[in-house]
Design a protein around this motif. Structure first.
Motif, PDB file in Angstrom:
ATOM      1  N   THR A   9      45.938 -30.526  17.535  1.00 51.05           N
ATOM      2  CA  THR A   9      46.637 -31.563  18.297  1.00 51.05           C
ATOM      3  C   THR A   9      45.797 -32.837  18.349  1.00 51.05           C
ATOM      4  O   THR A   9      46.303 -33.941  18.124  1.00 51.05           O
ATOM      5  N   ALA A  10      44.504 -32.698  18.632  1.00 50.47           N
ATOM      6  CA  ALA A  10      43.610 -33.857  18.722  1.00 50.47           C
ATOM      7  C   ALA A  10      43.498 -34.550  17.363  1.00 50.47           C
ATOM      8  O   ALA A  10      43.561 -35.786  17.283  1.00 50.47           O
ATOM      9  N   ALA A  11      43.336 -33.784  16.293  1.00 50.59           N
ATOM     10  CA  ALA A  11      43.215 -34.366  14.952  1.00 50.59           C
ATOM     11  C   ALA A  11      44.504 -35.066  14.548  1.00 50.59           C
ATOM     12  O   ALA A  11      44.475 -36.176  13.992  1.00 50.59           O
ATOM     13  N   ASP A  12      45.648 -34.442  14.815  1.00 50.41           N
ATOM     14  CA  ASP A  12      46.937 -35.063  14.482  1.00 50.41           C
ATOM     15  C   ASP A  12      47.088 -36.396  15.206  1.00 50.41           C
ATOM     16  O   ASP A  12      47.533 -37.386  14.620  1.00 50.41           O
ATOM     17  N   CYS A  13      46.715 -36.440  16.468  1.00 51.52           N
ATOM     18  CA  CYS A  13      46.801 -37.670  17.250  1.00 51.52           C
ATOM     19  C   CYS A  13      45.849 -38.725  16.672  1.00 51.52           C
ATOM     20  O   CYS A  13      46.233 -39.869  16.460  1.00 51.52           O
ATOM     21  N   ALA A  14      44.603 -38.343  16.405  1.00 54.31           N
ATOM     22  CA  ALA A  14      43.600 -39.283  15.895  1.00 54.31           C
ATOM     23  C   ALA A  14      44.029 -39.886  14.564  1.00 54.31           C
ATOM     24  O   ALA A  14      43.840 -41.085  14.323  1.00 54.31           O
ATOM     25  N   GLU A  15      44.619 -39.071  13.707  1.00 52.29           N
ATOM     26  CA  GLU A  15      45.033 -39.555  12.389  1.00 52.29           C
ATOM     27  C   GLU A  15      46.157 -40.579  12.476  1.00 52.29           C
ATOM     28  O   GLU A  15      46.346 -41.368  11.548  1.00 52.29           O
ATOM     29  N   GLU A  16      46.894 -40.605  13.575  1.00 48.79           N
ATOM     30  CA  GLU A  16      47.984 -41.571  13.766  1.00 48.79           C
ATOM     31  C   GLU A  16      47.489 -42.920  14.284  1.00 48.79           C
ATOM     32  O   GLU A  16      48.239 -43.893  14.272  1.00 48.79           O
ATOM     33  N   HIS A  21      39.628 -42.999  10.944  1.00 52.41           N
ATOM     34  CA  HIS A  21      39.392 -42.153   9.772  1.00 52.41           C
ATOM     35  C   HIS A  21      38.389 -41.049  10.099  1.00 52.41           C
ATOM     36  O   HIS A  21      37.608 -41.163  11.033  1.00 52.41           O
ATOM     37  N   LEU A  22      38.448 -39.990   9.319  1.00 57.31           N
ATOM     38  CA  LEU A  22      37.624 -38.793   9.503  1.00 57.31           C
ATOM     39  C   LEU A  22      36.415 -38.836   8.586  1.00 57.31           C
ATOM     40  O   LEU A  22      36.532 -39.167   7.406  1.00 57.31           O
ATOM     41  N   GLU A  23      35.261 -38.470   9.137  1.00 57.59           N
ATOM     42  CA  GLU A  23      34.027 -38.344   8.361  1.00 57.59           C
ATOM     43  C   GLU A  23      33.351 -37.027   8.721  1.00 57.59           C
ATOM     44  O   GLU A  23      33.690 -36.410   9.732  1.00 57.59           O
ATOM     45  N   HIS A  24      32.391 -36.626   7.887  1.00 56.70           N
ATOM     46  CA  HIS A  24      31.586 -35.417   8.154  1.00 56.70           C
ATOM     47  C   HIS A  24      30.098 -35.761   8.022  1.00 56.70           C
ATOM     48  O   HIS A  24      29.393 -35.181   7.206  1.00 56.70           O
ATOM     49  N   PRO A  25      29.578 -36.700   8.843  1.00 55.90           N
ATOM     50  CA  PRO A  25      28.189 -37.133   8.690  1.00 55.90           C
ATOM     51  C   PRO A  25      27.151 -36.084   9.095  1.00 55.90           C
ATOM     52  O   PRO A  25      25.992 -36.193   8.710  1.00 55.90           O
ATOM     53  N   PHE A  26      27.559 -35.084   9.854  1.00 61.22           N
ATOM     54  CA  PHE A  26      26.627 -34.056  10.324  1.00 61.22           C
ATOM     55  C   PHE A  26      26.852 -32.724   9.625  1.00 61.22           C
ATOM     56  O   PHE A  26      26.415 -31.689  10.110  1.00 61.22           O
ATOM     57  N   TRP A  30      31.143 -30.320  11.674  1.00 69.43           N
ATOM     58  CA  TRP A  30      31.466 -31.404  12.612  1.00 69.43           C
ATOM     59  C   TRP A  30      32.482 -32.334  11.975  1.00 69.43           C
ATOM     60  O   TRP A  30      32.234 -32.888  10.909  1.00 69.43           O
ATOM     61  N   GLU A  31      33.613 -32.519  12.651  1.00 71.29           N
ATOM     62  CA  GLU A  31      34.586 -33.523  12.240  1.00 71.29           C
ATOM     63  C   GLU A  31      34.415 -34.706  13.173  1.00 71.29           C
ATOM     64  O   GLU A  31      34.477 -34.554  14.404  1.00 71.29           O
ATOM     65  N   VAL A  32      34.177 -35.883  12.596  1.00 76.38           N
ATOM     66  CA  VAL A  32      33.888 -37.083  13.380  1.00 76.38           C
ATOM     67  C   VAL A  32      34.937 -38.142  13.045  1.00 76.38           C
ATOM     68  O   VAL A  32      35.060 -38.558  11.900  1.00 76.38           O
ATOM     69  N   PHE A  33      35.694 -38.546  14.060  1.00 77.84           N
ATOM     70  CA  PHE A  33      36.702 -39.580  13.874  1.00 77.84           C
ATOM     71  C   PHE A  33      36.135 -40.908  14.364  1.00 77.84           C
ATOM     72  O   PHE A  33      35.584 -40.987  15.464  1.00 77.84           O
ATOM     73  N   LYS A  34      36.289 -41.933  13.517  1.00 84.59           N
ATOM     74  CA  LYS A  34      35.757 -43.255  13.824  1.00 84.59           C
ATOM     75  C   LYS A  34      36.843 -44.309  13.662  1.00 84.59           C
ATOM     76  O   LYS A  34      37.804 -44.118  12.915  1.00 84.59           O
ATOM     77  N   VAL A  35      36.636 -45.417  14.347  1.00 79.12           N
ATOM     78  CA  VAL A  35      37.429 -46.619  14.138  1.00 79.12           C
ATOM     79  C   VAL A  35      36.429 -47.749  13.912  1.00 79.12           C
ATOM     80  O   VAL A  35      35.516 -47.936  14.717  1.00 79.12           O
ATOM     81  N   ARG A  36      36.568 -48.429  12.788  1.00 77.39           N
ATOM     82  CA  ARG A  36      35.663 -49.525  12.399  1.00 77.39           C
ATOM     83  C   ARG A  36      34.190 -49.114  12.520  1.00 77.39           C
ATOM     84  O   ARG A  36      33.353 -49.861  12.995  1.00 77.39           O
ATOM     85  N   GLY A  37      33.892 -47.882  12.118  1.00 78.38           N
ATOM     86  CA  GLY A  37      32.518 -47.390  12.094  1.00 78.38           C
ATOM     87  C   GLY A  37      31.996 -46.846  13.409  1.00 78.38           C
ATOM     88  O   GLY A  37      30.864 -46.380  13.479  1.00 78.38           O
ATOM     89  N   LYS A  38      32.808 -46.865  14.459  1.00 83.25           N
ATOM     90  CA  LYS A  38      32.383 -46.385  15.777  1.00 83.25           C
ATOM     91  C   LYS A  38      33.089 -45.073  16.119  1.00 83.25           C
ATOM     92  O   LYS A  38      34.306 -44.954  15.986  1.00 83.25           O
ATOM     93  N   VAL A  39      32.318 -44.104  16.589  1.00 80.86           N
ATOM     94  CA  VAL A  39      32.839 -42.775  16.916  1.00 80.86           C
ATOM     95  C   VAL A  39      33.697 -42.816  18.166  1.00 80.86           C
ATOM     96  O   VAL A  39      33.294 -43.378  19.189  1.00 80.86           O
ATOM     97  N   PHE A  40      34.895 -42.188  18.093  1.00 77.43           N
ATOM     98  CA  PHE A  40      35.700 -42.016  19.304  1.00 77.43           C
ATOM     99  C   PHE A  40      36.049 -40.559  19.557  1.00 77.43           C
ATOM    100  O   PHE A  40      36.479 -40.213  20.648  1.00 77.43           O
ATOM    101  N   MET A  41      35.836 -39.662  18.564  1.00 74.75           N
ATOM    102  CA  MET A  41      36.123 -38.242  18.783  1.00 74.75           C
ATOM    103  C   MET A  41      35.300 -37.397  17.819  1.00 74.75           C
ATOM    104  O   MET A  41      35.138 -37.743  16.659  1.00 74.75           O
ATOM    105  N   LEU A  42      34.783 -36.277  18.353  1.00 76.19           N
ATOM    106  CA  LEU A  42      34.082 -35.299  17.528  1.00 76.19           C
ATOM    107  C   LEU A  42      34.703 -33.934  17.787  1.00 76.19           C
ATOM    108  O   LEU A  42      35.155 -33.653  18.895  1.00 76.19           O
ATOM    109  N   MET A  43      34.722 -33.094  16.745  1.00 74.28           N
ATOM    110  CA  MET A  43      35.211 -31.721  16.903  1.00 74.28           C
ATOM    111  C   MET A  43      34.234 -30.780  16.213  1.00 74.28           C
ATOM    112  O   MET A  43      33.752 -31.063  15.124  1.00 74.28           O
ATOM    113  N   THR A  44      33.956 -29.663  16.885  1.00 74.12           N
ATOM    114  CA  THR A  44      33.077 -28.640  16.340  1.00 74.12           C
ATOM    115  C   THR A  44      33.358 -27.343  17.089  1.00 74.12           C
ATOM    116  O   THR A  44      34.321 -27.242  17.842  1.00 74.12           O
ATOM    117  N   GLU A  45      32.493 -26.367  16.895  1.00 79.08           N
ATOM    118  CA  GLU A  45      32.553 -25.128  17.680  1.00 79.08           C
ATOM    119  C   GLU A  45      31.240 -24.975  18.421  1.00 79.08           C
ATOM    120  O   GLU A  45      30.176 -25.191  17.855  1.00 79.08           O
TER     121      GLU A  45
END
Length: 131
Positions: A9-16, A21-26, A30-45
């Protein structure tokens, strides 16, 4: 809502969200969502539990943590400005979408005006209510 549904649900919302955009810098865990290079959401376990980590206004973050045991301080983040969501009672689709969008708006508000993909003061992005 369970943990995997929470993350989907969070990923679907972020992608809209415009400019997100999604990155995997770690690494792949870790799924890291950024806007203009700034992190607004991370997902992991966090030991086997899927979590979503979001930016929040300090007062709102505190209130959310007080109101729901599945919302805790941001995992590996500034505890005042970030929250962690786990699946569980009280965590539903509308709340997840609202919190993801609010995290995005908070990050966009700190971007230089020319770099903002939306006006953070008016962008609602499908949340229950614009703030």
């Amino acid at each position: 809502m369970n943990g995997s549904t929470l993350q989907k649900t969070a990923a679907d919302c972020a992608e809209e969200l415009p400019g997100a955009h999604l990155e995997h810098p770690f690494g792949p865990d870790w799924e890291v969502f950024k806007v203009r290079g700034k992190v607004f959401m991370l997902m992991t376990e966090v030991p086997g539990r899927p979590v979503v980590i979001l930016k929040a206004q300090p007062g709102e973050a505190l209130a959310l943590r007080d109101q729901n045991r599945h919302i805790t301080p941001g995992y590996h983040m500034n505890k005042k400005h970030w929250i962690t969501l786990e699946g569980g009672d009280g965590i539903d689709t509308s709340l997840v979408r609202e919190l993801v969008t609010e995290s995005y708006r908070l990050v966009v508000a700190n971007l230089p005006g020319a770099e903002r993909p939306v006006d953070p003061d008016t962008y609602a992005g499908g949340t229950r209510a614009s703030r």
